[in-house]
Write a protein that holds these residues in place. Structure first.
Motif, PDB file in Angstrom:
ATOM      1  N   TYR A 163       4.365   6.479  -4.463  1.00 21.47           N
ATOM      2  CA  TYR A 163       4.118   5.032  -4.441  1.00 21.47           C
ATOM      3  C   TYR A 163       4.397   4.447  -3.060  1.00 21.47           C
ATOM      4  N   LEU A 164       5.505   4.887  -2.444  1.00 17.48           N
ATOM      5  CA  LEU A 164       5.828   4.393  -1.105  1.00 17.48           C
ATOM      6  C   LEU A 164       4.789   4.842  -0.080  1.00 17.48           C
ATOM      7  N   ALA A 165       4.351   6.105  -0.180  1.00 20.16           N
ATOM      8  CA  ALA A 165       3.337   6.588   0.751  1.00 20.16           C
ATOM      9  C   ALA A 165       2.034   5.803   0.605  1.00 20.16           C
ATOM     10  N   THR A 166       1.631   5.550  -0.647  1.00 21.79           N
ATOM     11  CA  THR A 166       0.410   4.766  -0.871  1.00 21.79           C
ATOM     12  C   THR A 166       0.552   3.349  -0.331  1.00 21.79           C
ATOM     13  N   THR A 167       1.710   2.749  -0.569  1.00 22.85           N
ATOM     14  CA  THR A 167       1.933   1.386  -0.094  1.00 22.85           C
ATOM     15  C   THR A 167       1.915   1.315   1.428  1.00 22.85           C
ATOM     16  N   ILE A 168       2.561   2.293   2.069  1.00 32.00           N
ATOM     17  CA  ILE A 168       2.588   2.310   3.535  1.00 32.00           C
ATOM     18  C   ILE A 168       1.183   2.534   4.095  1.00 32.00           C
ATOM     19  N   ALA A 169       0.427   3.456   3.473  1.00 28.92           N
ATOM     20  CA  ALA A 169      -0.937   3.704   3.944  1.00 28.92           C
ATOM     21  C   ALA A 169      -1.811   2.460   3.795  1.00 28.92           C
ATOM     22  N   MET A 170      -1.687   1.762   2.670  1.00 23.72           N
ATOM     23  CA  MET A 170      -2.460   0.539   2.468  1.00 23.72           C
ATOM     24  C   MET A 170      -2.057  -0.532   3.473  1.00 23.72           C
ATOM     25  N   ALA A 171      -0.748  -0.632   3.736  1.00 25.24           N
ATOM     26  CA  ALA A 171      -0.283  -1.626   4.708  1.00 25.24           C
ATOM     27  C   ALA A 171      -0.801  -1.321   6.104  1.00 25.24           C
ATOM     28  N   LEU A 172      -0.774  -0.027   6.500  1.00 23.56           N
ATOM     29  CA  LEU A 172      -1.290   0.349   7.808  1.00 23.56           C
ATOM     30  C   LEU A 172      -2.797   0.096   7.919  1.00 23.56           C
ATOM     31  N   SER A 173      -3.531   0.429   6.840  1.00 15.27           N
ATOM     32  CA  SER A 173      -4.969   0.192   6.854  1.00 15.27           C
ATOM     33  C   SER A 173      -5.288  -1.295   6.940  1.00 15.27           C
ATOM     34  N   LYS A 174      -4.549  -2.082   6.220  1.00 18.49           N
ATOM     35  CA  LYS A 174      -4.776  -3.530   6.243  1.00 18.49           C
ATOM     36  C   LYS A 174      -4.443  -4.117   7.605  1.00 18.49           C
ATOM     37  N   SER A 175      -3.316  -3.663   8.184  1.00 19.64           N
ATOM     38  CA  SER A 175      -2.951  -4.159   9.512  1.00 19.64           C
ATOM     39  C   SER A 175      -3.979  -3.739  10.565  1.00 19.64           C
ATOM     40  N   GLN A 176      -4.520  -2.512  10.434  1.00 16.56           N
ATOM     41  CA  GLN A 176      -5.553  -2.055  11.363  1.00 16.56           C
ATOM     42  C   GLN A 176      -6.817  -2.901  11.239  1.00 16.56           C
ATOM     43  N   ASP A 177      -7.203  -3.201  10.002  1.00 18.40           N
ATOM     44  CA  ASP A 177      -8.376  -4.049   9.795  1.00 18.40           C
ATOM     45  C   ASP A 177      -8.159  -5.441  10.382  1.00 18.40           C
ATOM     46  N   MET A 178      -6.955  -5.963  10.202  1.00 17.41           N
ATOM     47  CA  MET A 178      -6.667  -7.285  10.750  1.00 17.41           C
ATOM     48  C   MET A 178      -6.723  -7.269  12.278  1.00 17.41           C
ATOM     49  N   MET A 179      -6.207  -6.217  12.883  1.00 16.37           N
ATOM     50  CA  MET A 179      -6.254  -6.123  14.339  1.00 16.37           C
ATOM     51  C   MET A 179      -7.685  -6.000  14.839  1.00 16.37           C
ATOM     52  N   LEU A 180      -8.499  -5.196  14.132  1.00 13.37           N
ATOM     53  CA  LEU A 180      -9.901  -5.073  14.524  1.00 13.37           C
ATOM     54  C   LEU A 180     -10.642  -6.387  14.380  1.00 13.37           C
ATOM     55  N   ASP A 181     -10.391  -7.101  13.287  1.00 12.67           N
ATOM     56  CA  ASP A 181     -11.031  -8.406  13.104  1.00 12.67           C
ATOM     57  C   ASP A 181     -10.613  -9.379  14.203  1.00 12.67           C
ATOM     58  N   LYS A 182      -9.346  -9.332  14.561  1.00 13.01           N
ATOM     59  CA  LYS A 182      -8.859 -10.220  15.605  1.00 13.01           C
ATOM     60  C   LYS A 182      -9.484  -9.888  16.953  1.00 13.01           C
ATOM     61  N   LEU A 183      -9.555  -8.586  17.270  1.00 10.09           N
ATOM     62  CA  LEU A 183     -10.160  -8.185  18.534  1.00 10.09           C
ATOM     63  C   LEU A 183     -11.655  -8.515  18.578  1.00 10.09           C
ATOM     64  N   SER A 184     -12.356  -8.285  17.471  1.00 11.74           N
ATOM     65  CA  SER A 184     -13.783  -8.618  17.431  1.00 11.74           C
ATOM     66  C   SER A 184     -13.998 -10.110  17.557  1.00 11.74           C
ATOM     67  N   GLY A 185     -13.126 -10.911  16.968  1.00 20.27           N
ATOM     68  CA  GLY A 185     -13.231 -12.362  17.099  1.00 20.27           C
ATOM     69  C   GLY A 185     -13.016 -12.812  18.524  1.00 20.27           C
TER      70      GLY A 185
END
Length: 222
Positions: A163-185
């Motif tokens: 559960y912790l591994a899944t949560t951490i992976a989802m958090a990292l993926s979400k943070s990466q998407d947010m960073m990409l969206d911010k950079l593209s903006g």
């Protein structure tokens, strides 16, 4: 209208007051009895155990009397463990019996009397016989419980780790998407800003060219 309440007579007061007195006595008796059980059943044996530990650090240096004292103290704590377990149910079902707590105090006094002779008697005649009779079954049950506890603990640890591994992976993926969206903006805003600059520059050049055509040169006027 109803008649006013009749004041209590001497006979009525004699029946009411003893009820409150009995209740107060029972409350005080219960509190003092519990305090007595703690002092006699725990504090005094703890001090005697402390004294027993100070006899000697080497078991070979203990004489028969000291070994007997240690055995009686160990017998007392074994009996006290059984008594504490049984006390939970006794207090729940039998605390309404008169002098119940006082009886417990007398029983504890008998256990610690004459250097824990009562505890030794109870241990050798009841506790020791019961445990010797069911020792194999108890050991087997403890081993099974330990194995089941380890298995369940390992499974629970695996579930929690997953559960912790899944949560951490989802958090990292979400943070990466947010960073990409911010950079593209930011990149898109940069392009828009550059396009506006180019428009302003082109309009300025056009105005200058038009003004040059309209305004005659200084050599022509001369």
């Amino acid at each position: 209208p109803g008649s006013p309440p009749r004041p209590l007579s001497l006979t009525d007061r004699s029946t009411v007051v003893p009820c409150w007195v009995k209740m107060l006595r029972s409350m005080i008796g219960s509190t003092i009895s519990r305090l007595g059980c703690v002092v006699i059943g725990h504090m005094y044996p703890v001090y005697k155990t402390f004294k027993a530990f100070k006899l000697s650090d080497e078991p070979s240096e203990l004489d028969e009397a000291q070994l007997g004292d240690l055995r009686r103290i160990l017998s007392y704590w074994a009996v006290m463990g059984v008594f504490t377990f049984a006390e939970f149910f006794l207090d729940f079902f039998m605390s309404w019996i008169p002098l119940f707590f006082e009886t417990k105090i007398l029983f504890l006094c008998w256990l610690v009397h004459s250097n824990f002779s009562g505890a030794k008697f109870v241990y050798e005649n009841f506790v020791d016989e019961v445990f010797l009779k069911h020792e194999v079954d108890i050991d087997h049950s403890l081993a099974v419980c330990k194995a089941q506890a380890r298995t369940k603990a390992s499974r629970a640890a695996g579930v929690v780790a997953g559960y912790l591994a899944t949560t951490i992976a989802m958090a990292l993926s979400k943070s990466q998407d947010m960073m990409l969206d911010k950079l593209s903006g930011q990149h898109q805003k940069g392009h828009e800003f550059r396009f506006e600059e180019l428009q302003v520059e082109s309009s300025t050049v056009d105005v200058e060219e038009k003004g040059g055509n309209v305004r005659p040169s200084r050599s022509t006027e001369d």
